[in-house]
Design a protein around this motif. Structure first.
Motif, PDB file in Angstrom:
ATOM      1  N   VAL A  31       0.803  -1.230   0.000  1.00  0.00           N
ATOM      2  CA  VAL A  31       0.000   0.000   0.000  1.00  0.00           C
ATOM      3  C   VAL A  31       0.833   1.276   0.000  1.00  0.00           C
ATOM      4  CG1 VAL A  31      -2.028  -1.098   1.011  1.00  0.00           C
ATOM      5  CG2 VAL A  31      -0.350   0.001   2.507  1.00  0.00           C
ATOM      6  N   GLY A  32       2.074   1.206   0.433  1.00  0.00           N
ATOM      7  CA  GLY A  32       2.915   2.404   0.422  1.00  0.00           C
ATOM      8  C   GLY A  32       3.177   2.936  -0.980  1.00  0.00           C
ATOM      9  N   PHE A  33       3.188   2.055  -1.971  1.00  0.00           N
ATOM     10  CA  PHE A  33       3.481   2.478  -3.342  1.00  0.00           C
ATOM     11  C   PHE A  33       2.375   3.363  -3.929  1.00  0.00           C
ATOM     12  CE2 PHE A  33       6.055  -1.349  -2.713  1.00  0.00           C
ATOM     13  CZ  PHE A  33       7.312  -0.816  -2.958  1.00  0.00           C
ATOM     14  N   PRO A  34       1.096   2.955  -3.880  1.00  0.00           N
ATOM     15  CA  PRO A  34       0.082   3.873  -4.395  1.00  0.00           C
ATOM     16  C   PRO A  34      -0.035   5.144  -3.561  1.00  0.00           C
ATOM     17  CG  PRO A  34      -0.955   1.870  -3.537  1.00  0.00           C
ATOM     18  CD  PRO A  34       0.523   1.645  -3.548  1.00  0.00           C
ATOM     19  N   ILE A  35       0.180   5.051  -2.265  1.00  0.00           N
ATOM     20  CA  ILE A  35       0.131   6.259  -1.441  1.00  0.00           C
ATOM     21  C   ILE A  35       1.189   7.248  -1.894  1.00  0.00           C
ATOM     22  CG2 ILE A  35       0.489   7.176   0.890  1.00  0.00           C
ATOM     23  CD1 ILE A  35      -0.751   4.500   1.917  1.00  0.00           C
ATOM     24  N   ALA A  36       2.394   6.758  -2.132  1.00  0.00           N
ATOM     25  CA  ALA A  36       3.473   7.628  -2.616  1.00  0.00           C
ATOM     26  C   ALA A  36       3.153   8.176  -4.004  1.00  0.00           C
ATOM     27  CB  ALA A  36       4.793   6.868  -2.633  1.00  0.00           C
ATOM     28  N   GLY A  37       2.646   7.305  -4.888  1.00  0.00           N
ATOM     29  CA  GLY A  37       2.291   7.759  -6.239  1.00  0.00           C
ATOM     30  C   GLY A  37       1.192   8.808  -6.207  1.00  0.00           C
TER      31      GLY A  37
END
Length: 174
Positions: A17-23
């Motif tokens: 989930v950290g990846f879409p949050i960062a994106g």
């Protein structure tokens, strides 16, 4: 532990989930800087991060859906929270997808205004923040994805069926 998709016992959904949050966050920042200076680089950055956010959100959703469908007991408070968590994430995905649809053809210019991108990505990030709060509720209150000790496991049924304590403002006992 309700998570069904794991790697060596660790739930996969929280790993991703950290990846879409960062994106998603980077998309909003890119649109904001583009709105301030009008440089194509910032629009391109917002578009690229939007693609990354949408793509990784779809990837993170797969183990999340599996955990909800196969791991969280039906007719439980955790399931209700999980459905709301997923719903807010789907709303965020839709908003960032709409933003991508508006801007994807503007990679090489001509430059377009930033207002739709700011509005859609702000609303999408607000949904993501709400979903994150609910996701943490699943972990903190319902122990989704938590490996319990044997003693904690023996108490888990009592913990899950306990009534929540509600604090009420203005109700003082004299």
């Amino acid at each position: 532990m309700y998570s069904k998709i794991t790697v060596t016992g660790h739930p996969v959904h929280p790993m991703l989930v950290g990846f879409p949050i960062a994106g998603y966050t980077g998309t909003l920042v890119g649109f904001a800087v583009y709105a301030a200076n009008g440089q194509q680089f910032w629009l391109n950055l917002a578009i690229a991060l939007n693609i990354a956010g949408v793509g990784t959100a779809l990837l993170a959703a797969l183990p999340g859906i599996a955990d909800l469908a196969l791991g969280i007991p039906r007719r439980s408070a955790a399931r209700t929270v999980g459905i709301a968590h997923g719903g807010l994430n789907v709303a965020a995905l839709g908003l960032f997808g709409a933003s991508l649809a508006v801007y994807a053809t503007h990679w090489d210019g001509p430059a377009t205004g930033a207002t739709p991108g700011l509005a859609l990505s702000s609303a999408g990030l607000a949904c993501t923040l709400g979903a994150g709060f609910l996701g943490w509720t699943l972990v903190q209150d319902y122990h989704v994805g938590i490996r319990l000790t044997p003693l904690q496991e023996s108490d888990e049924q009592a913990v899950q069926s306990a009534e929540l304590i509600h604090l009420h403002r203005g109700s003082h006992v004299a």
